[in-house]
Write an enzyme that holds these catalytic residues in place. Structure first.
Site, PDB file in Angstrom:
ATOM      1  N   THR A 173       0.832  -1.208   0.000  1.00 55.67           N
ATOM      2  CA  THR A 173       0.000   0.000   0.000  1.00 55.67           C
ATOM      3  C   THR A 173       0.863   1.252   0.000  1.00 55.67           C
ATOM      4  OG1 THR A 173      -1.771  -1.152   1.169  1.00 55.67           O
ATOM      5  CG2 THR A 173      -1.785   1.253   1.266  1.00 55.67           C
ATOM      6  N   HIS A 207       2.044   1.966  -3.418  1.00 57.74           N
ATOM      7  CA  HIS A 207       0.997   2.641  -4.211  1.00 57.74           C
ATOM      8  C   HIS A 207       0.977   4.139  -3.904  1.00 57.74           C
ATOM      9  CE1 HIS A 207      -0.917  -0.802  -6.096  1.00 57.74           C
ATOM     10  NE2 HIS A 207      -0.929  -1.435  -4.936  1.00 57.74           N
ATOM     11  N   GLU A 218       2.558  -0.386   9.298  1.00 55.54           N
ATOM     12  CA  GLU A 218       3.121  -1.601   9.880  1.00 55.54           C
ATOM     13  C   GLU A 218       4.220  -1.188  10.854  1.00 55.54           C
ATOM     14  OE1 GLU A 218       4.484  -4.205   6.795  1.00 55.54           O
ATOM     15  OE2 GLU A 218       2.583  -4.140   5.684  1.00 55.54           O
ATOM     16  N   CYS A 263     -15.752   2.389  13.313  1.00 56.61           N
ATOM     17  CA  CYS A 263     -16.647   3.387  13.908  1.00 56.61           C
ATOM     18  C   CYS A 263     -17.248   2.959  15.235  1.00 56.61           C
ATOM     19  CB  CYS A 263     -17.748   3.758  12.915  1.00 56.61           C
ATOM     20  SG  CYS A 263     -19.012   2.472  12.658  1.00 56.61           S
ATOM     21  N   ILE A 305       2.846 -11.767   1.616  1.00 55.03           N
ATOM     22  CA  ILE A 305       1.615 -12.273   2.225  1.00 55.03           C
ATOM     23  C   ILE A 305       1.291 -13.667   1.703  1.00 55.03           C
ATOM     24  CG2 ILE A 305      -0.863 -11.873   2.519  1.00 55.03           C
ATOM     25  CD1 ILE A 305      -0.300  -8.881   2.451  1.00 55.03           C
ATOM     26  N   ASP A 317       3.946 -18.430  -8.792  1.00 53.61           N
ATOM     27  CA  ASP A 317       4.274 -17.054  -9.153  1.00 53.61           C
ATOM     28  C   ASP A 317       5.022 -17.128 -10.473  1.00 53.61           C
ATOM     29  OD1 ASP A 317       5.369 -14.207  -9.004  1.00 53.61           O
ATOM     30  OD2 ASP A 317       4.416 -14.338  -7.041  1.00 53.61           O
ATOM     31  N   ILE A 359     -11.469 -11.080   1.170  1.00 51.00           N
ATOM     32  CA  ILE A 359     -10.777 -10.851   2.445  1.00 51.00           C
ATOM     33  C   ILE A 359     -10.226  -9.436   2.460  1.00 51.00           C
ATOM     34  CG2 ILE A 359      -8.913 -11.587   3.978  1.00 51.00           C
ATOM     35  CD1 ILE A 359     -10.977 -13.742   3.657  1.00 51.00           C
TER      36      ILE A 359
END
EC number: 1.1.1.103
Length: 344
Positions: free
Chosen positions: A44, A47, A68, A97, A179, A199, A290
């Site tokens: 992330t 990105h 992390e 929330c 992951i 992969d 997920i």
């Protein structure tokens, strides 16, 4: 303690991140102030560095990034009762929330109002981070800092892998990023029979093999049907863990699933793609999306796993100072790194 700190900031709406001096986070009555010891770079964060379409739509500028981490409690709000100064902690990066239907039912990971640490609110690429006490997780003494710093992605892997019963099952993992590798190792730890990871990146496949994934397949060089034949599998995979976000990998997975098979999908595709829904229907497959970690059952389970049979230390391929963050992001963007952990 001064009122300013060093932090890695998305300071401009363009490619890159910048090390800057920013104000120390303030804490409210229910918040915990944590001095960050180590923080890891996530996909992330890449990105956000790249400032791709998702980042442009999602991330406010300026923003302290990162989610992390592991650190030490240095201050607590007046209403905090669960944590003490000096305690070693990490934190759940999804702020929920507490009042929507799913939150009130104990399903916080499904909160429709989730805010991401380092995505929507200030993150952990900094000397200090403030979190609600509900999101703080104590780290046992026998769990090293660098392992605790990657609990966030480990939690993604554990949530995905433990979505279905794996004992005695044949499991296919598509995508040998960090992951995916952790998901395959979790499957092996909890009693899966055959665990195959695929992969097309030789470096990632080599890392998977180094960490102990038993069956590692280059999807460009070997057909899954041939792999199944070599392993003595006659009916297909019982469980699939889709970690790649690749259209071709997902289609291949559907082709080799057994009737009634179950697929947990964590990989995020860059764009939408087609699959043959007739295969899903006639095979009666169960597809489950997920996102994140179950709060906080996933945390309990992954801590127990790393205290027991699960060794993920070899996944950390780069250990650097936060001041060398450009080197760390270059390694992540190359696709050749496992996990990059920065000392703060």
């Amino acid at each position: 303690m001064t009122n300013m700190m060093k932090a890695l900031v998305k300071a401009k709406p363009e490619e890159g991140l910048w090390m800057e001096r920013v104000p120390l986070p303030e804490i409210g009555p229910n918040d915990v102030l944590i001095k960050v010891r180590k923080a890891a770079i996530c996909g992330t964060d890449v990105h956000i560095w790249n400032w791709d379409e998702w980042a442009r739509k999602t991330v406010p500028v300026p923003l302290v990034t990162g989610h992390e981490f592991v650190g030490e409690v240095v201050d607590v709000g007046s209403a905090v009762t669960e944590y003490r100064i000096g305690q070693r902690v990490s934190g759940e990066g999804h702020i929920v929330c507490g009042h929507c239907r799913n939150c009130r039912a104990g399903r916080g990971h499904l909160c429709r109002n989730t805010l991401g640490v380092g995505v929507h609110r200030p993150g952990a690429f900094a000397e200090y981070i403030s979190l609600p006490q509900h999101n703080v997780v104590a780290i046992p003494d026998d769990v090293p800092d660098e392992i605790a710093a990657i609990f966030d992605p480990l939690g993604n892997a554990v949530h995905t892998a433990l979505s279905f019963d794996l004992v005695g099952e044949d499991v296919l993992v598509t995508g040998a990023g960090p992951i995916g590798i952790m998901g395959a190792l979790v499957a092996q730890c909890v009693g899966a029979r055959k665990v195959v990871i695929t992969d097309i990146n030789p470096g990632r496949l080599a890392l998977a093999k180094k960490l102990g994934v038993r069956h590692v397949v280059n999807a460009r060089e070997e057909k899954l049907t041939d792999v199944m034949r070599k392993l003595g599998m006659t009916e297909g995979f019982d469980v699939g863990l889709e970690m790649s976000g690749s259209a071709s990998a997902f289609r291949d997975m559907i082709d080799v699933m057994n009737n009634g098979g179950k697929i947990a999908i964590l990989g995020i595709a860059p764009t939408g793609f087609e699959i043959d829904w007739n295969k899903v229907i006639f095979k009666m497959l169960h597809l489950k999306g997920i996102y994140g970690r179950e709060m906080f059952e996933t945390w309990y389970k992954m801590i127990a796993l790393v205290q027991g049979p699960l060794d993920i230390s070899g996944l950390i391929t780069h250990r650097i100072s936060a001041d060398d963050y450009r080197e760390g992001f270059a390694a992540m963007r190359s696709g050749e790194a496992g996990k990059v952990v920065m000392d703060w």
